[in-house]
Design an enzyme around this catalytic site. Structure first.
Site, PDB file in Angstrom:
ATOM      1  N   TYR A  33      34.150  94.220  10.340  1.00  0.00           N
ATOM      2  CA  TYR A  33      35.455  94.867  10.231  1.00  0.00           C
ATOM      3  C   TYR A  33      36.553  93.860  10.539  1.00  0.00           C
ATOM      4  O   TYR A  33      36.296  92.755  11.035  1.00  0.00           O
ATOM      5  CB  TYR A  33      35.548  96.085  11.148  1.00  0.00           C
ATOM      6  CG  TYR A  33      35.770  95.795  12.621  1.00  0.00           C
ATOM      7  CD1 TYR A  33      37.024  96.021  13.204  1.00  0.00           C
ATOM      8  CD2 TYR A  33      34.754  95.310  13.433  1.00  0.00           C
ATOM      9  CE1 TYR A  33      37.243  95.771  14.538  1.00  0.00           C
ATOM     10  CE2 TYR A  33      34.954  95.056  14.776  1.00  0.00           C
ATOM     11  CZ  TYR A  33      36.200  95.288  15.329  1.00  0.00           C
ATOM     12  OH  TYR A  33      36.410  95.028  16.669  1.00  0.00           O
ATOM     13  N   ARG A  52      39.351  85.286   8.327  1.00  0.00           N
ATOM     14  CA  ARG A  52      38.258  85.625   9.250  1.00  0.00           C
ATOM     15  C   ARG A  52      37.329  86.662   8.626  1.00  0.00           C
ATOM     16  O   ARG A  52      36.107  86.615   8.814  1.00  0.00           O
ATOM     17  CB  ARG A  52      38.813  86.115  10.578  1.00  0.00           C
ATOM     18  CG  ARG A  52      37.740  86.309  11.642  1.00  0.00           C
ATOM     19  CD  ARG A  52      38.327  86.587  13.003  1.00  0.00           C
ATOM     20  NE  ARG A  52      39.086  87.838  13.032  1.00  0.00           N
ATOM     21  CZ  ARG A  52      39.756  88.273  14.097  1.00  0.00           C
ATOM     22  NH1 ARG A  52      39.771  87.559  15.212  1.00  0.00           N
ATOM     23  NH2 ARG A  52      40.435  89.411  14.049  1.00  0.00           N
ATOM     24  N   LYS A 148      32.796  89.146  13.376  1.00  0.00           N
ATOM     25  CA  LYS A 148      33.442  90.403  13.788  1.00  0.00           C
ATOM     26  C   LYS A 148      32.656  91.587  13.218  1.00  0.00           C
ATOM     27  O   LYS A 148      33.040  92.209  12.210  1.00  0.00           O
ATOM     28  CB  LYS A 148      34.906  90.432  13.342  1.00  0.00           C
ATOM     29  CG  LYS A 148      35.754  91.480  14.073  1.00  0.00           C
ATOM     30  CD  LYS A 148      37.222  91.289  13.759  1.00  0.00           C
ATOM     31  CE  LYS A 148      38.099  92.326  14.431  1.00  0.00           C
ATOM     32  NZ  LYS A 148      38.147  92.179  15.901  1.00  0.00           N
ATOM     33  N   GLU A 180      35.110  86.639  27.136  1.00  0.00           N
ATOM     34  CA  GLU A 180      36.317  87.270  26.607  1.00  0.00           C
ATOM     35  C   GLU A 180      36.403  88.678  27.158  1.00  0.00           C
ATOM     36  O   GLU A 180      35.548  89.106  27.937  1.00  0.00           O
ATOM     37  CB  GLU A 180      36.305  87.272  25.072  1.00  0.00           C
ATOM     38  CG  GLU A 180      35.097  87.932  24.463  1.00  0.00           C
ATOM     39  CD  GLU A 180      34.983  87.710  22.966  1.00  0.00           C
ATOM     40  OE1 GLU A 180      36.009  87.420  22.313  1.00  0.00           O
ATOM     41  OE2 GLU A 180      33.863  87.843  22.434  1.00  0.00           O
TER      42      GLU A 180
END
Length: 294
Positions: A33, A52, A148, A180
């Site tokens: 996504y 990306r 992702k 993160e």
């Protein structure tokens, strides 16, 4: 009012959008996504998000059934169809519907492409004014976080663990270093005013907002170190903050209940948020011609 969504070439009211029960995104988490922010009806940092998306697709051998111009036009059209001024566009791409099997389906299986919007006032964010607290949680995700994917169960669990401990969000820790946040890049500013953020690898997502903030920081003469940092370094930092497409720049004022700096959003954090909003407004992509929505 019902949103208009895009699903495999059709514009549909959200209640009419149906995906097969055999879609591999549902059965196997075999999907990626991307999220693009909309401000004043224009797309923020769109080239970075589109790049990306294509990288994620290539890493998983997924086929994105649109070229660059078609993909951009689709983003503009969903904004227009939903009369959206501010918010987010979520795009999800799966390998499509096929008989359940660990092996990929035969070549030529149509992928599933789905876009929807979320209205949100991206400029008004109380957390940006007062800061958030984070709790440190072990990072138990899979090893390819640079892609992702829709595999968001553990980040969701980590966030809920943080909330159960009275924090707003989680920072994930692996091998003694912060990777993160649950859905954001983690940054600290040390006692010398150096901006420290983890270097890119398979351990974390290459944040589009992260890249923008590092560029802006360099333009403002800030010294930057791209390296892993420890929880102890984070607790001792002068400032800490997160970056993401959905929240831009948000200060972190507590880690595991310990106050960071003087307990209020720091000067560099505030400056980076202001600079990000100003520069992205001027570079945002608005439609070059009216978008037909009939």
């Amino acid at each position: 009012m019902s949103r208009t969504i895009y699903l495999d070439g059709q514009w549909l009211p959200e209640a009419e959008a149906k995906v097969s029960a055999f879609d591999r995104g549902f059965l196997m988490g075999d999907a990626i996504y991307e999220v693009t922010c909309v401000l004043d009806g224009a797309l923020l940092d769109y080239p970075g998000h589109a790049a990306r998306l294509r990288r994620s697709a290539a890493e998983l051998q997924l086929t994105l059934p649109l070229d660059d111009d078609e993909l951009l036009a689709l983003h503009h059209e969903i904004v227009a169809r939903n009369n959206m001024s501010s918010g987010m566009i979520y795009l999800q791409l799966s390998r499509g519907a096929a008989e359940r099997d660990f092996a990929f389906p035969p070549e030529g299986t149509p992928p599933t492409l789905f876009l929807f919007t979320q209205e949100k006032d991206v400029l008004v964010n109380p957390a940006a004014d007062k800061g958030i607290s984070v709790a440190l949680v072990p990072d138990l995700r899979w090893g390819r976080r640079d892609i992702k994917t829709v595999q968001l169960l553990y980040p969701s669990m980590a966030k809920m663990e943080a909330k159960s401990r009275g924090a707003d969000d989680a920072w994930l820790v692996e091998d003694g270093f912060v990777t993160e946040g649950s859905a954001a890049t983690a940054h600290i500013v040390n006692a010398d005013g150096v901006l420290v953020t983890r270097d890119l690898s398979a351990a974390l997502l290459p944040g589009v907002t992260r890249a923008a903030i590092l560029e802006l920081a360099a333009e403002h003469g800030v010294t930057i170190e791209e390296r892993a940092f420890t929880p102890d370094e984070a607790r001792a930092a002068r400032e800490a903050f997160i970056t993401s497409a959905t929240n831009f720049v948000v200060p972190v004022v507590k880690i595991d209940g310990e106050t960071i700096g003087n307990g209020i959003p720091g000067d560099l954090t505030r400056a980076m948020r202001a600079a990000y909003i100003e520069t992205r407004r001027t570079t945002a992509l608005a439609p070059t011609k009216p978008v037909a929505t009939a």
